[in-house]
Scaffold this active site. Structure first.
Site, mmCIF file in Angstrom:
data_model
loop_
_atom_site.group_PDB
_atom_site.id
_atom_site.type_symbol
_atom_site.label_atom_id
_atom_site.label_comp_id
_atom_site.label_asym_id
_atom_site.label_seq_id
_atom_site.Cartn_x
_atom_site.Cartn_y
_atom_site.Cartn_z
ATOM 1 N N CYS A 191 -28.846 8.752 19.881
ATOM 2 C CA CYS A 191 -29.477 10.432 20.336
ATOM 3 C C CYS A 191 -29.012 10.132 22.006
ATOM 4 O O CYS A 191 -27.772 10.655 22.485
ATOM 5 C CB CYS A 191 -29.943 11.294 20.216
ATOM 6 S SG CYS A 191 -30.990 11.557 18.724
ATOM 7 N N CYS A 233 0.241 3.349 2.974
ATOM 8 C CA CYS A 233 0.777 2.538 3.967
ATOM 9 C C CYS A 233 2.518 3.234 4.156
ATOM 10 O O CYS A 233 3.668 3.622 5.317
ATOM 11 C CB CYS A 233 0.961 1.093 4.123
ATOM 12 S SG CYS A 233 -0.952 0.721 4.302
ATOM 13 N N CYS A 275 0.417 -1.046 0.009
ATOM 14 C CA CYS A 275 -0.233 0.368 -0.185
ATOM 15 C C CYS A 275 0.778 1.093 0.031
ATOM 16 O O CYS A 275 1.515 1.077 0.951
ATOM 17 C CB CYS A 275 -1.080 0.359 1.049
ATOM 18 S SG CYS A 275 -1.770 0.990 1.313
ATOM 19 N N CYS A 326 -35.127 8.426 20.649
ATOM 20 C CA CYS A 326 -33.818 8.070 19.719
ATOM 21 C C CYS A 326 -32.446 7.060 20.059
ATOM 22 O O CYS A 326 -32.041 8.442 21.733
ATOM 23 C CB CYS A 326 -33.385 9.340 18.436
ATOM 24 S SG CYS A 326 -31.552 8.790 18.658
#
Length: 462
Positions: free
Chosen positions: A200, A62, A59, A197
């Site tokens: 929340c 990386c 990568c 919620c």
């Protein structure tokens, strides 16, 4: 040639494999792992904190990040386990990466026992700040200053609601929204929530902790009950809960409007919220100037934690005649950079001119020359002395050591007294003109003549 070619190819690919797989093999500061059991023992069953990078040797990102990560590992060595896992192969560590939903490289995660925090930045200062914050929480837990919590929320989550402390989160309605948001010179983060919620409910304790940490940093955190304030929710296109909007800062000369609202893109744990808001403060907020300690009230107001365990970092700078305005401002810049490197934590900075506060300096052992730095907890009545050279890196290491409990502290029986002085005017110092000795002693020319005459006569007699 037909015989040699395959050998050359094998040797070539073997060389590539060796180079690629050795991304961190030669780095003693970065921990490696043999298998998932080794990872579990060194990270998940570890009492401390671990920073782990999941990477792939091929990568490009990386490889670019490798020197930065190695530097972070060397700075945190002895405090935190910093490790790296090659998650690209089908070996035994691939399962570890899969367990934590690693889908891209590099991926950074912070482990504190079974609690896992995603690290969404590659900036070394921000990564270290996040580690510091986790270290601080660990120390607070062990000291018994915070309550246990569930669902991976921060350990301080219930403290503000159960201790009777005043909330730092603003409650917004249509009546005060203009004043608290549009006319506010600070960066403002507004969470639109619904009482039923679940997400929340998980956010609110983290929001409270972040608001406490950001209280003196130039930011305001607020909430709107979107089921009550439907007009506000509609104005900002709220479709789900929680929805968080960011309003930039910019001073009192600039007023926000609905068009300035930006979507929040950060995480929902307190450390991630603080990190994201701090980035916005750096981008658009009013720069925070470190106060000068010119009277007792400033010391008390800044250093009293009211249960939050504030640590005051007191910096004594050389006399203005020694440095001039330019030299003093360079030292203040070092101080400012150090304060930014530990932003979002419990440190508050103050500065004063050395020798202007003799009682304070003697009480805190700031008597070995200037600049001098001391960390002081007024609530606990203890202090620690910074004895290294005055630069950002050393001050940051000193404060990190305090957070980790590795700096020696000394007891202070009472709050030091502060003499009221005039604040610095930002200019070079003016040397004090010394009075001639004749003026001080009251001599004049006639006295000199008389003395000379008497001396002549006496010399003549001899």
């Amino acid at each position: 040639m037909k015989t040699l070619f395959p050998v050359a190819v094998i040797f070539f690919f073997h060389t590539i494999f060796v180079v690629v797989s050795a991304l961190y093999d030669q780095d003693s500061a970065v921990q490696s792992f043999e298998n998932s059991k080794d990872f579990r023992q060194k990270v998940l069953e570890n009492d401390g904190i671990s920073l782990i990078q999941f990477y792939a040797p091929w990568c490009g990102h990386c490889k670019q990040f490798q020197p930065v990560y190695s530097k972070i590992a060397s700075l945190l060595k002895g405090f935190v386990t910093v490790g790296a896992i090659d998650a690209s192969s089908d070996g035994p560590l691939k399962r570890v990466a899969n367990n934590y939903q690693v889908t891209g490289f590099p991926t950074l995660k912070l482990f504190r026992g079974q609690t896992v925090v995603d690290v969404s930045t590659r900036d070394p200062n921000e990564i270290i700040n996040l580690v510091f914050s986790e270290m601080q929480k660990t120390v607070q837990e062990r000291a018994g200053t915070s309550s246990d919590s569930s669902n991976h929320s921060s350990p301080n989550s219930r403290r503000s609601s159960s201790s009777g402390e005043k909330s730092k989160v603003k409650q917004l309605t249509a009546n005060n929204f203009n004043r608290e948001v549009y006319e506010n010179p600070q960066v403002v983060a507004v969470a639109f929530i619904a009482p039923w919620c679940g997400h929340c409910k998980a956010l609110l304790p983290e929001w409270e902790i972040a608001a406490s940490k950001l209280g003196k940093s130039g930011a305001t955190l607020a909430v709107v009950d979107a089921t009550v304030e439907e007009s506000l929710a509609s104005q900002f296109g709220v479709q789900g809960y929680p929805t968080i909007k960011i309003f930039p800062g910019g001073g009192r000369d600039r007023k926000n409007s609905p068009r300035d609202a930006m979507d929040y893109q950060g995480g929902r744990q307190a450390e991630q919220i603080v990190q994201y808001i701090m980035e916005e403060i750096d981008r658009s907020g009013v720069p925070k100037e470190i106060p000068e300690l010119v009277n007792q009230d400033i010391l008390n107001d800044t250093c009293r934690g009211d249960g939050q365990n504030v640590i005051c970092v007191l910096v004594a700078l050389p006399h203005i005649l020694e440095t001039g305005a330019e030299g003093r401002n360079k030292l203040r810049n070092v101080m400012t950079a150090a304060s930014k490197s530990v932003r979002g934590m419990s440190f508050e900075f103050l500065w004063f001119e050395g020798s202007a506060q003799p009682q304070l300096e003697n009480a805190l052992e700031m008597t070995f020359g200037f600049p001098a730095v001391v960390a002081y907890s007024m609530d606990k009545g203890v202090y620690a002395v910074h004895r290294a050279s005055f630069n950002e890196s050393n001050i940051r290491k000193f404060l990190m050591g305090i957070t980790a409990g590795k700096q020696p502290t000394y007891k202070l029986d009472k709050i030091p007294s502060v003499v009221t002085v005039d604040p610095w005017d930002g200019k070079d110092g003016v040397p004090i003109e010394e009075e001639p000795l004749e003026d001080i002693m009251g001599w004049d020319d006639d006295d000199d003549d008389d003395d000379n005459g008497q001396n002549d006569e006496s010399q003549g007699e001899l």
